[in-house]
Motif scaffolding. Sequence first.
Motif, short mmCIF file in Angstrom:
data_model
loop_
_atom_site.label_atom_id
_atom_site.label_comp_id
_atom_site.label_asym_id
_atom_site.label_seq_id
_atom_site.Cartn_x
_atom_site.Cartn_y
_atom_site.Cartn_z
N TYR A 1 1.01 -1.06 -0.09
CA TYR A 1 -0.17 0.09 0.19
C TYR A 1 0.93 1.21 -0.07
CZ TYR A 1 -3.81 -3.07 1.65
OH TYR A 1 -4.83 -4.30 1.64
N ARG B 1 -5.69 12.92 11.33
CA ARG B 1 -6.46 11.91 10.33
C ARG B 1 -5.37 10.94 10.21
NH1 ARG B 1 -11.55 11.31 8.89
NH2 ARG B 1 -11.53 10.16 6.88
N PHE C 1 -6.25 3.68 3.58
CA PHE C 1 -5.57 2.67 2.64
C PHE C 1 -6.40 2.65 1.62
CE2 PHE C 1 -2.44 0.59 5.26
CZ PHE C 1 -2.57 1.16 6.48
N GLY C 2 -5.75 2.25 0.22
CA GLY C 2 -6.41 2.23 -0.93
C GLY C 2 -6.43 0.64 -1.13
N SER C 3 -6.57 0.22 -2.44
CA SER C 3 -6.68 -1.25 -2.86
C SER C 3 -5.09 -2.08 -2.78
CB SER C 3 -7.37 -1.58 -3.90
OG SER C 3 -8.55 -1.07 -4.11
N TYR D 1 -9.78 -0.18 12.06
CA TYR D 1 -10.07 -0.61 10.54
C TYR D 1 -10.89 -1.97 10.51
CZ TYR D 1 -6.22 2.96 9.39
OH TYR D 1 -5.53 4.25 9.39
N GLN E 1 -11.49 -4.77 7.23
CA GLN E 1 -10.85 -5.18 6.08
C GLN E 1 -12.05 -6.37 5.58
OE1 GLN E 1 -7.18 -6.79 5.50
NE2 GLN E 1 -6.96 -6.08 3.68
N MET F 1 -10.41 -6.58 -0.02
CA MET F 1 -10.45 -4.91 -0.26
C MET F 1 -9.15 -4.51 0.59
SD MET F 1 -13.40 -4.34 -1.98
CE MET F 1 -13.83 -2.91 -1.20
N GLY F 2 -9.28 -3.39 0.49
CA GLY F 2 -8.17 -2.47 1.40
C GLY F 2 -8.72 -2.31 2.79
N LEU F 3 -8.03 -1.79 3.59
CA LEU F 3 -8.57 -1.20 5.04
C LEU F 3 -9.35 -0.21 4.99
CD1 LEU F 3 -5.91 -2.96 5.29
CD2 LEU F 3 -6.00 -2.30 7.76
N LEU G 1 -11.27 2.89 7.71
CA LEU G 1 -11.12 3.52 8.76
C LEU G 1 -12.60 3.43 9.56
CD1 LEU G 1 -9.24 4.71 11.06
CD2 LEU G 1 -9.46 7.01 9.76
N GLY H 1 -14.40 7.84 11.32
CA GLY H 1 -13.62 7.54 10.24
C GLY H 1 -14.68 7.39 8.97
N GLU H 2 -14.19 6.81 8.08
CA GLU H 2 -15.05 6.58 6.86
C GLU H 2 -16.29 5.80 7.24
OE1 GLU H 2 -12.25 5.10 3.38
OE2 GLU H 2 -11.08 4.68 5.27
N PHE I 1 -8.84 -4.47 12.41
CA PHE I 1 -7.48 -4.42 12.89
C PHE I 1 -7.50 -3.24 13.76
CE2 PHE I 1 -5.14 -7.41 10.55
CZ PHE I 1 -5.76 -7.85 9.33
N PHE J 1 0.11 -2.40 13.99
CA PHE J 1 -1.05 -3.13 13.84
C PHE J 1 -1.13 -4.25 14.64
CE2 PHE J 1 -3.64 -1.05 10.38
CZ PHE J 1 -2.80 -0.43 9.96
N GLY J 2 -2.28 -4.67 15.43
CA GLY J 2 -2.71 -5.97 15.81
C GLY J 2 -2.76 -6.92 15.02
N GLU J 3 -2.97 -8.25 15.15
CA GLU J 3 -3.00 -9.20 14.41
C GLU J 3 -4.41 -9.47 13.89
OE1 GLU J 3 0.37 -12.21 16.68
OE2 GLU J 3 -1.75 -12.50 16.84
N ARG K 1 -11.26 -11.59 13.79
CA ARG K 1 -12.20 -12.01 12.55
C ARG K 1 -13.38 -12.36 13.18
NH1 ARG K 1 -6.93 -12.49 12.03
NH2 ARG K 1 -6.31 -12.53 10.02
#
Lengths: 111, 112
Positions: free
Chosen positions: A87, A97, A101-103, B35, B37, B41-43, B45, B58-59, B90, B103-105, B108
């Motif tokens: 990434y 902020r 992350f993108g793809s 986050y 995931q 896909m990406g992560l 927020l 976040g998003e 995450f 990051f943590g592990e 799931r």
Amino acid sequence: DAKTTQPPSMDCAEGRAANLPCNHSTISGNEYVYWYRQIHSQGPQYIIHGLKNNETNEMASLIITEDRKSSTLILPHATLRDTAVYYCIVRVTGSARQLTFGSGTQLTVLP
Amino acid sequence: NAGVTQTPKFQVLKTGQSMTLQCAQDMNHEYMSWYRQDPGMGLRLIHYSVGAGITDQGEVPNGYNVSRSTTEDFPLRLLSAAPSQTSVYFCASRPGGTGELFFGEGSRLTVL
């Protein structure tokens, strides 16, 4: 934060250099370029970051163009364990902020 | 150092149940975040915090609550689980400035 564009996938032969490109044409002067990677379903791992000068650490090198609109992450001697999603992210220094992350790019290192 | 610790690692819920994903860091980091995931896909927020007592969205914050009563802990609460919340979660932390994210592990979560 500026948006980034990366190829969805790349292959690289084991032992060769892997060059992963990233376009960030709308980057502003106070935004850093960060690279992370994610192996399988593990948490992402920090690789390197930079502002405008090229950077190198024990994992990789980061080459940022003079106009800062693109960068390349270089893994000098790729191994099978480097197979991961990479990434490229830009973020304003000191910003509260969190990283967006993108793809990313799926790098597959081939034996 | 343990770094960022997430519990549980796996969880199955039924629709409508609530639960809390725990996250703790021992690096005295100011910033913490969650986050999610989804497969392939990406992560994305969910929520983040810039210090004890301060949180922000976040998003994709809908359906989740957070609080930050201490520097070390940043739990994520699912109020009424939905199948759309099936994902890998995450937690991450970082110091201020240009510090890298740790990051943590991952946790799931499957919602049936």
